[in-house]
Design a protein around this motif. Sequence first.
Motif, PDB file in Angstrom:
ATOM      1  N   PRO A 194     -10.362  -3.813   7.615  1.00  0.00           N
ATOM      2  CA  PRO A 194     -11.086  -3.359   6.420  1.00  0.00           C
ATOM      3  C   PRO A 194     -10.565  -2.054   5.830  1.00  0.00           C
ATOM      4  CG  PRO A 194     -12.628  -4.045   8.127  1.00  0.00           C
ATOM      5  CD  PRO A 194     -11.272  -4.032   8.754  1.00  0.00           C
ATOM      6  N   SER A 195      -9.891  -1.223   6.649  1.00  0.00           N
ATOM      7  CA  SER A 195      -9.407   0.064   6.140  1.00  0.00           C
ATOM      8  C   SER A 195      -8.306  -0.091   5.099  1.00  0.00           C
ATOM      9  CB  SER A 195      -8.917   0.941   7.296  1.00  0.00           C
ATOM     10  OG  SER A 195      -7.843   0.325   7.960  1.00  0.00           O
ATOM     11  N   LEU A 196      -7.629  -1.247   5.068  1.00  0.00           N
ATOM     12  CA  LEU A 196      -6.591  -1.512   4.057  1.00  0.00           C
ATOM     13  C   LEU A 196      -6.999  -2.618   3.085  1.00  0.00           C
ATOM     14  CD1 LEU A 196      -3.456  -1.457   6.373  1.00  0.00           C
ATOM     15  CD2 LEU A 196      -3.857   0.117   4.485  1.00  0.00           C
ATOM     16  N   LEU A 197      -7.930  -3.452   3.504  1.00  0.00           N
ATOM     17  CA  LEU A 197      -8.254  -4.665   2.742  1.00  0.00           C
ATOM     18  C   LEU A 197      -8.862  -4.357   1.377  1.00  0.00           C
ATOM     19  CD1 LEU A 197      -8.421  -7.765   2.675  1.00  0.00           C
ATOM     20  CD2 LEU A 197     -10.616  -7.590   3.875  1.00  0.00           C
ATOM     21  N   ASP A 233       0.830  -1.206   0.000  1.00  0.00           N
ATOM     22  CA  ASP A 233       0.000   0.000   0.000  1.00  0.00           C
ATOM     23  C   ASP A 233       0.865   1.257   0.000  1.00  0.00           C
ATOM     24  OD1 ASP A 233      -2.845   1.144   0.489  1.00  0.00           O
ATOM     25  OD2 ASP A 233      -1.620   2.128   2.021  1.00  0.00           O
ATOM     26  N   GLY A 234       1.990   1.189   0.700  1.00  0.00           N
ATOM     27  CA  GLY A 234       2.883   2.342   0.789  1.00  0.00           C
ATOM     28  C   GLY A 234       3.622   2.640  -0.513  1.00  0.00           C
ATOM     29  N   LEU A 265      11.354  -6.458  -0.972  1.00  0.00           N
ATOM     30  CA  LEU A 265      10.564  -6.541   0.258  1.00  0.00           C
ATOM     31  C   LEU A 265       9.090  -6.818  -0.069  1.00  0.00           C
ATOM     32  CD1 LEU A 265      10.327  -6.303   3.314  1.00  0.00           C
ATOM     33  CD2 LEU A 265      10.052  -3.816   3.034  1.00  0.00           C
ATOM     34  N   ILE A 266       8.561  -6.114  -1.055  1.00  0.00           N
ATOM     35  CA  ILE A 266       7.163  -6.345  -1.452  1.00  0.00           C
ATOM     36  C   ILE A 266       7.000  -7.772  -1.966  1.00  0.00           C
ATOM     37  CG2 ILE A 266       5.372  -5.709  -3.138  1.00  0.00           C
ATOM     38  CD1 ILE A 266       6.336  -2.792  -2.851  1.00  0.00           C
ATOM     39  N   ALA A 267       7.953  -8.243  -2.759  1.00  0.00           N
ATOM     40  CA  ALA A 267       7.880  -9.613  -3.282  1.00  0.00           C
ATOM     41  C   ALA A 267       7.905 -10.638  -2.137  1.00  0.00           C
ATOM     42  CB  ALA A 267       9.041  -9.873  -4.237  1.00  0.00           C
ATOM     43  N   LEU A 268       8.738 -10.370  -1.125  1.00  0.00           N
ATOM     44  CA  LEU A 268       8.813 -11.273   0.027  1.00  0.00           C
ATOM     45  C   LEU A 268       7.484 -11.298   0.781  1.00  0.00           C
ATOM     46  CD1 LEU A 268      10.496 -13.025   2.054  1.00  0.00           C
ATOM     47  CD2 LEU A 268      11.050 -10.877   3.224  1.00  0.00           C
ATOM     48  N   LEU A 269       6.919 -10.113   1.019  1.00  0.00           N
ATOM     49  CA  LEU A 269       5.669 -10.017   1.774  1.00  0.00           C
ATOM     50  C   LEU A 269       4.470 -10.492   0.954  1.00  0.00           C
ATOM     51  CD1 LEU A 269       6.326  -6.581   3.491  1.00  0.00           C
ATOM     52  CD2 LEU A 269       6.261  -8.810   4.603  1.00  0.00           C
ATOM     53  N   PRO A 271      -6.122   6.817  -0.468  1.00  0.00           N
ATOM     54  CA  PRO A 271      -6.628   5.603  -1.121  1.00  0.00           C
ATOM     55  C   PRO A 271      -5.680   5.183  -2.247  1.00  0.00           C
ATOM     56  CG  PRO A 271      -8.399   7.191  -0.821  1.00  0.00           C
ATOM     57  CD  PRO A 271      -7.124   7.896  -0.447  1.00  0.00           C
ATOM     58  N   ASN A 272      -5.394   3.885  -2.343  1.00  0.00           N
ATOM     59  CA  ASN A 272      -4.375   3.417  -3.286  1.00  0.00           C
ATOM     60  C   ASN A 272      -4.777   2.054  -3.862  1.00  0.00           C
ATOM     61  OD1 ASN A 272      -1.967   3.206  -4.683  1.00  0.00           O
ATOM     62  ND2 ASN A 272      -0.784   2.498  -2.926  1.00  0.00           N
ATOM     63  N   PRO A 273      -5.786   2.042  -4.768  1.00  0.00           N
ATOM     64  CA  PRO A 273      -6.294   0.761  -5.271  1.00  0.00           C
ATOM     65  C   PRO A 273      -5.515   0.183  -6.451  1.00  0.00           C
ATOM     66  CG  PRO A 273      -7.645   2.547  -6.089  1.00  0.00           C
ATOM     67  CD  PRO A 273      -6.583   3.176  -5.235  1.00  0.00           C
ATOM     68  N   THR A 274      -4.413   0.836  -6.843  1.00  0.00           N
ATOM     69  CA  THR A 274      -3.626   0.324  -7.978  1.00  0.00           C
ATOM     70  C   THR A 274      -2.187   0.096  -7.529  1.00  0.00           C
ATOM     71  OG1 THR A 274      -3.120   2.587  -8.688  1.00  0.00           O
ATOM     72  CG2 THR A 274      -5.034   1.515  -9.708  1.00  0.00           C
ATOM     73  N   PHE A 275      -1.468  -0.724  -8.299  1.00  0.00           N
ATOM     74  CA  PHE A 275      -0.049  -0.970  -8.009  1.00  0.00           C
ATOM     75  C   PHE A 275       0.741  -0.684  -9.278  1.00  0.00           C
ATOM     76  CE2 PHE A 275       3.852  -3.391  -7.648  1.00  0.00           C
ATOM     77  CZ  PHE A 275       4.238  -3.129  -6.335  1.00  0.00           C
ATOM     78  N   THR A 276       1.736   0.202  -9.149  1.00  0.00           N
ATOM     79  CA  THR A 276       2.543   0.576 -10.312  1.00  0.00           C
ATOM     80  C   THR A 276       3.909  -0.089 -10.211  1.00  0.00           C
ATOM     81  OG1 THR A 276       1.460   2.723 -10.228  1.00  0.00           O
ATOM     82  CG2 THR A 276       3.368   2.533 -11.679  1.00  0.00           C
ATOM     83  N   PRO A 277       4.225  -1.031 -11.118  1.00  0.00           N
ATOM     84  CA  PRO A 277       5.555  -1.643 -11.109  1.00  0.00           C
ATOM     85  C   PRO A 277       6.623  -0.564 -11.305  1.00  0.00           C
ATOM     86  CG  PRO A 277       4.042  -2.843 -12.522  1.00  0.00           C
ATOM     87  CD  PRO A 277       3.380  -1.547 -12.175  1.00  0.00           C
TER      88      PRO A 277
END
Length: 215
Positions: free
Chosen positions: A172-175, A71-72, A114-118, A103-109
């Motif tokens: 729910p605030s992040l889900l 999300d970050g 770290l993200i891959a691990l999590l 609000p961040n409903p998209t992911f930009t490569p």
Amino acid sequence: AEMLRRAFLATIWLGFVVYAFRFAPPDQPDTAQLIQQLATGEWQALNPAVVALFNLMGLWPLAYAGLVIADGHGQTVPAWPFVIGSFGLGAFLLLPYLILRQPNPTFTPPSSKLIALLDSRWLGISLLAGTLVLMGYGIYAGNWVDFISQWQSSRFIHVMSLDFCLLWLLVPSLLGDDMARRGLKNSRVFGLVSIIPLMGLTAYLTFRPQLNADE
């Protein structure tokens, strides 16, 4: 709506801080010794319900990391300091991130290691297994009459219990955004993950679609 969301979360955070330090039961003289015993694995003389709760509070920040770090990605406020702080302070430090984030409903490569691990299923499986073992241990071996008595008299156990419940209620605030980033539109999944404490979130981390992080 965004301002209302932030004001609501800020009110919860302020209320939690004020309650924990002004209205919760008093600090007990043996609290430092109890924390030391819990942290070093000297559990023989301790109520299994307290042992289970303490260890579950160590799993919550890892489970939240599975939501917060992705999300970050793309937020103006960095997520990792809040995640690290939450290992010691739980919702006290996660709530400020939830207040500051957009609000961040998209992911930009591109993604990060770290993200891959999590994002890996192994993290979810490990956390789900740990949650099941600890909850089972606490429920079946715990002395709940003693736990309620300690909850009423010990600030540490009282606030730790409330912290557990608050971390559960904040899922729910992040889900919603995490599901959107993965193209997962299913209100039943959202409801089940939100309503089952910790087990719901760790099961979600295990079975959710992977991020399309390398497109």
